[in-house]
Design a protein around this motif. Structure first.
Motif, mmCIF file in Angstrom:
data_model
loop_
_atom_site.group_PDB
_atom_site.id
_atom_site.type_symbol
_atom_site.label_atom_id
_atom_site.label_comp_id
_atom_site.label_asym_id
_atom_site.label_seq_id
_atom_site.Cartn_x
_atom_site.Cartn_y
_atom_site.Cartn_z
ATOM 1 N N ILE A 1 58.585 30.010 32.430
ATOM 2 C CA ILE A 1 59.209 28.860 31.792
ATOM 3 C C ILE A 1 58.879 28.878 30.306
ATOM 4 C CG2 ILE A 1 59.087 27.477 33.888
ATOM 5 C CD1 ILE A 1 56.862 25.831 32.495
ATOM 6 N N ILE A 2 59.725 28.248 29.523
ATOM 7 C CA ILE A 2 59.460 28.056 28.100
ATOM 8 C C ILE A 2 59.368 26.552 27.848
ATOM 9 C CG2 ILE A 2 60.232 28.440 25.734
ATOM 10 C CD1 ILE A 2 61.829 30.835 26.790
ATOM 11 N N VAL A 3 58.303 26.156 27.175
ATOM 12 C CA VAL A 3 58.057 24.750 26.872
ATOM 13 C C VAL A 3 58.151 24.583 25.358
ATOM 14 C CG1 VAL A 3 56.443 22.836 27.072
ATOM 15 C CG2 VAL A 3 56.489 24.609 28.854
ATOM 16 N N PHE A 4 59.104 23.795 24.907
ATOM 17 C CA PHE A 4 59.261 23.487 23.487
ATOM 18 C C PHE A 4 58.572 22.154 23.217
ATOM 19 C CE2 PHE A 4 62.715 26.350 24.429
ATOM 20 C CZ PHE A 4 62.754 27.174 23.318
ATOM 21 N N THR A 5 57.737 22.130 22.167
ATOM 22 C CA THR A 5 56.960 20.929 21.875
ATOM 23 C C THR A 5 56.966 20.626 20.382
ATOM 24 O OG1 THR A 5 54.827 21.994 21.400
ATOM 25 C CG2 THR A 5 55.348 21.584 23.710
ATOM 26 N N ARG A 6 56.539 19.420 20.061
ATOM 27 C CA ARG A 6 56.177 19.106 18.695
ATOM 28 C C ARG A 6 54.783 19.683 18.511
ATOM 29 N NH1 ARG A 6 58.423 14.718 20.915
ATOM 30 N NH2 ARG A 6 60.451 14.113 20.098
ATOM 31 N N ASP A 7 54.547 20.386 17.437
ATOM 32 C CA ASP A 7 53.265 21.051 17.222
ATOM 33 C C ASP A 7 52.195 20.031 16.853
ATOM 34 O OD1 ASP A 7 51.560 23.346 16.870
ATOM 35 O OD2 ASP A 7 51.685 22.938 14.715
ATOM 36 N N ARG A 8 51.068 20.113 17.544
ATOM 37 C CA ARG A 8 49.906 19.295 17.215
ATOM 38 C C ARG A 8 48.669 19.960 17.807
ATOM 39 N NH1 ARG A 8 48.416 16.699 21.921
ATOM 40 N NH2 ARG A 8 50.061 15.935 23.279
ATOM 41 N N PRO A 9 47.494 19.655 17.261
ATOM 42 C CA PRO A 9 46.265 20.231 17.801
ATOM 43 C C PRO A 9 46.100 19.879 19.284
ATOM 44 C CG PRO A 9 45.825 19.221 15.669
ATOM 45 C CD PRO A 9 47.239 18.839 16.064
ATOM 46 N N GLY A 10 45.707 20.870 20.068
ATOM 47 C CA GLY A 10 45.452 20.650 21.491
ATOM 48 C C GLY A 10 46.657 20.762 22.395
ATOM 49 N N MET A 11 47.832 20.970 21.827
ATOM 50 C CA MET A 11 49.051 20.998 22.649
ATOM 51 C C MET A 11 49.029 22.149 23.653
ATOM 52 S SD MET A 11 51.640 18.987 22.835
ATOM 53 C CE MET A 11 52.586 19.025 24.326
ATOM 54 N N LEU A 12 48.643 23.339 23.230
ATOM 55 C CA LEU A 12 48.605 24.483 24.135
ATOM 56 C C LEU A 12 47.652 24.231 25.300
ATOM 57 C CD1 LEU A 12 49.350 27.386 24.930
ATOM 58 C CD2 LEU A 12 47.540 28.171 23.398
ATOM 59 N N VAL A 13 46.493 23.676 25.025
ATOM 60 C CA VAL A 13 45.517 23.386 26.076
ATOM 61 C C VAL A 13 46.066 22.345 27.046
ATOM 62 C CG1 VAL A 13 43.222 22.426 26.544
ATOM 63 C CG2 VAL A 13 43.552 24.021 24.651
ATOM 64 N N GLU A 14 46.702 21.314 26.517
ATOM 65 C CA GLU A 14 47.239 20.247 27.358
ATOM 66 C C GLU A 14 48.344 20.769 28.282
ATOM 67 O OE1 GLU A 14 49.325 15.895 26.691
ATOM 68 O OE2 GLU A 14 48.021 16.679 25.126
ATOM 69 N N VAL A 15 49.273 21.538 27.727
ATOM 70 C CA VAL A 15 50.357 22.090 28.550
ATOM 71 C C VAL A 15 49.791 23.077 29.559
ATOM 72 C CG1 VAL A 15 52.496 23.430 28.535
ATOM 73 C CG2 VAL A 15 52.107 21.714 26.762
ATOM 74 N N SER A 16 48.878 23.932 29.125
ATOM 75 C CA SER A 16 48.298 24.933 30.030
ATOM 76 C C SER A 16 47.560 24.282 31.193
ATOM 77 C CB SER A 16 47.344 25.856 29.266
ATOM 78 O OG SER A 16 48.051 26.629 28.336
ATOM 79 N N SER A 17 46.899 23.180 30.931
ATOM 80 C CA SER A 17 46.193 22.457 31.984
ATOM 81 C C SER A 17 47.154 21.957 33.055
ATOM 82 C CB SER A 17 45.416 21.293 31.377
ATOM 83 O OG SER A 17 44.787 20.539 32.377
ATOM 84 N N VAL A 18 48.271 21.398 32.626
ATOM 85 C CA VAL A 18 49.275 20.908 33.576
ATOM 86 C C VAL A 18 49.915 22.070 34.331
ATOM 87 C CG1 VAL A 18 51.517 19.737 33.769
ATOM 88 C CG2 VAL A 18 49.716 18.764 32.345
ATOM 89 N N VAL A 19 50.234 23.150 33.626
ATOM 90 C CA VAL A 19 50.844 24.318 34.279
ATOM 91 C C VAL A 19 49.891 24.897 35.321
ATOM 92 C CG1 VAL A 19 51.678 26.683 33.936
ATOM 93 C CG2 VAL A 19 52.388 24.874 32.364
ATOM 94 N N SER A 20 48.619 25.040 34.980
ATOM 95 C CA SER A 20 47.671 25.631 35.927
ATOM 96 C C SER A 20 47.449 24.726 37.138
ATOM 97 C CB SER A 20 46.349 25.976 35.253
ATOM 98 O OG SER A 20 45.683 24.828 34.817
ATOM 99 N N ALA A 21 47.535 23.423 36.954
ATOM 100 C CA ALA A 21 47.369 22.499 38.077
ATOM 101 C C ALA A 21 48.579 22.510 39.007
ATOM 102 C CB ALA A 21 47.132 21.085 37.559
ATOM 103 N N ALA A 22 49.749 22.885 38.478
ATOM 104 C CA ALA A 22 50.986 22.807 39.263
ATOM 105 C C ALA A 22 51.448 24.152 39.809
ATOM 106 C CB ALA A 22 52.100 22.209 38.396
ATOM 107 N N THR A 23 50.729 25.244 39.528
ATOM 108 C CA THR A 23 51.170 26.567 39.965
ATOM 109 C C THR A 23 50.071 27.281 40.725
ATOM 110 O OG1 THR A 23 50.446 27.680 37.952
ATOM 111 C CG2 THR A 23 52.692 26.840 37.972
ATOM 112 N N VAL A 24 50.450 28.371 41.357
ATOM 113 C CA VAL A 24 49.484 29.193 42.055
ATOM 114 C C VAL A 24 48.687 30.030 41.060
ATOM 115 C CG1 VAL A 24 49.231 31.080 43.714
ATOM 116 C CG2 VAL A 24 50.899 29.265 44.133
#
Length: 98
Positions: A1-24
């Motif tokens: 998947i590709i996730v487009f975001t507004r850039d801000r500090p911590g965004m990659l960590v926040e998205v990665s946390s949700v992705v890792s919780a929702a996937t194998v």
């Protein structure tokens, strides 16, 4: 998947946390920032157990603050074909598969 975001500090960590919780399993992550404080894009190659998990993943990521668009695709190919079209997905009115 590709996730487009507004850039801000911590965004990659926040998205990665949700992705890792929702996937194998996260197989690969790539990121591009168009402009610091502007737009960012993160590509996740993931292993999931079902199509239902993909739907749940999209819903979980789309619910995050500053996420503009989530779609299936390959960042490298999309950027190669048309950088302008790729970054157009970072605009709310332009989100969607094309």
């Amino acid at each position: 998947i590709i996730v487009f975001t507004r850039d801000r500090p911590g965004m990659l960590v926040e998205v990665s946390s949700v992705v890792s919780a929702a996937t194998v399993h996260i197989i690969d992550v790539r990121s591009k920032t168009r402009e610091i404080g502007g737009e960012s894009a993160f590509q996740y190659k993931v292993q999931v157990g079902s199509l239902g998990m993909v739907d749940q993943l999209f819903q979980a990521v789309e619910a995050l603050d500053d996420v503009v668009c989530v779609l299936r695709g390959d960042m490298e190919h999309m950027l190669h074909d048309s950088p302008a079209s790729f970054w157009a997905h970072a605009g709310v009115e332009e989100c969607g598969d094309s």
